[in-house]
Design a protein around this motif. Structure first.
Motif, mmCIF file in Angstrom:
data_model
loop_
_atom_site.group_PDB
_atom_site.id
_atom_site.type_symbol
_atom_site.label_atom_id
_atom_site.label_comp_id
_atom_site.label_asym_id
_atom_site.label_seq_id
_atom_site.Cartn_x
_atom_site.Cartn_y
_atom_site.Cartn_z
ATOM 1 N N THR A 104 0.811 -1.038 -0.053
ATOM 2 C CA THR A 104 -0.332 -0.164 0.016
ATOM 3 C C THR A 104 0.505 1.464 -0.172
ATOM 4 N N GLY A 105 0.075 2.323 0.142
ATOM 5 C CA GLY A 105 1.218 3.507 -0.202
ATOM 6 C C GLY A 105 1.729 3.641 1.303
ATOM 7 N N LYS A 106 1.041 3.921 2.628
ATOM 8 C CA LYS A 106 2.064 3.323 3.567
ATOM 9 C C LYS A 106 2.900 2.016 3.782
ATOM 10 N N GLY A 107 2.827 1.185 3.148
ATOM 11 C CA GLY A 107 4.043 0.207 3.019
ATOM 12 C C GLY A 107 4.757 0.601 2.398
ATOM 13 N N ARG A 108 4.888 1.127 1.667
ATOM 14 C CA ARG A 108 5.685 1.908 0.502
ATOM 15 C C ARG A 108 6.411 2.965 1.420
ATOM 16 N N ALA A 109 5.413 3.706 2.250
ATOM 17 C CA ALA A 109 6.378 4.879 3.121
ATOM 18 C C ALA A 109 7.110 4.321 3.699
ATOM 19 N N LEU A 110 6.587 3.275 4.399
ATOM 20 C CA LEU A 110 7.747 2.785 6.042
ATOM 21 C C LEU A 110 8.645 1.892 5.437
ATOM 22 N N HIS A 111 8.938 1.410 4.196
ATOM 23 C CA HIS A 111 9.383 0.247 3.305
ATOM 24 C C HIS A 111 10.622 1.013 3.253
ATOM 25 N N GLY A 112 10.373 2.797 2.405
ATOM 26 C CA GLY A 112 11.591 3.603 2.232
ATOM 27 C C GLY A 112 12.369 4.573 3.510
ATOM 28 N N GLU A 113 10.869 4.801 4.479
ATOM 29 C CA GLU A 113 11.578 4.880 5.750
ATOM 30 C C GLU A 113 12.889 3.951 6.565
ATOM 31 N N VAL A 114 12.674 3.157 6.798
ATOM 32 C CA VAL A 114 13.557 1.834 6.990
ATOM 33 C C VAL A 114 14.694 1.154 6.194
ATOM 34 N N LEU A 115 14.554 1.327 4.784
ATOM 35 C CA LEU A 115 14.901 0.993 4.495
ATOM 36 C C LEU A 115 17.130 1.389 4.728
ATOM 37 N N PRO A 116 17.649 2.418 5.054
ATOM 38 C CA PRO A 116 18.268 2.992 5.078
ATOM 39 C C PRO A 116 18.930 2.517 6.733
ATOM 40 N N LEU A 117 18.021 2.055 7.196
ATOM 41 C CA LEU A 117 18.442 1.514 8.760
ATOM 42 C C LEU A 117 18.905 0.216 8.822
ATOM 43 N N GLN A 118 17.886 -0.379 8.021
ATOM 44 C CA GLN A 118 18.634 -1.931 7.118
ATOM 45 C C GLN A 118 19.562 -2.217 6.794
#
Length: 128
Positions: A104-118
């Motif tokens: 979802t849009g929410k999932g895509r946004a969260l993924h983008g936010e946490v990608l650098p942390l992962q």
């Protein structure tokens, strides 16, 4: 000679398991404040980077081979991600047993936010 080779294989196997466990733990700690674990992130990441052909969606069945989870564990994980509004599931009209999943849009946004942390967690545990 065979015993030495076997001992080296066993030692290497244990090293792999140790690195794997340490890496998962590091990712889990980094993503915990966002309500995600390493497996949750892997699903989001695969969906975010999957490039199905035009008009196609990602089938849950296709994710099973790319994640180290059983079909039932993956189904439960996807149900939880759906409940959190991060993914959507839909039935395959051609094959009623098939289930599609997409971010979802929410999932895509969260993924983008946490990608650098992962990725930073990977660098800490696997970096040269």
């Amino acid at each position: 000679m065979a015993a030495k080779t076997e001992a080296r294989l066993e030692e290497r196997w244990r090293e792999i398991l140790t690195v794997h466990a340490r890496t998962l733990g590091e990712i889990d700690r980094a993503l915990h404040p966002y309500g995600l674990g390493a497996s949750d992130f892997e699903v989001l990441d695969l969906l975010a980077t999957a490039t199905p052909r035009d008009g196609e969606q990602c089938r849950v069945q296709n994710l099973v081979g790319r994640l180290h989870l059983s079909q039932s564990a993956l189904s439960r994980l996807i149900a939880r991600l759906e409940k959190d509004g991060l993914v959507e599931r839909s039935l395959c009209l051609e094959d009623r047993r098939g289930v599609y999943v997409r971010l979802t849009g929410k999932g895509r946004a969260l993924h983008g936010e946490v990608l650098p942390l992962q990725r930073a967690a990977l660098a800490r545990t696997l970096g040269e």
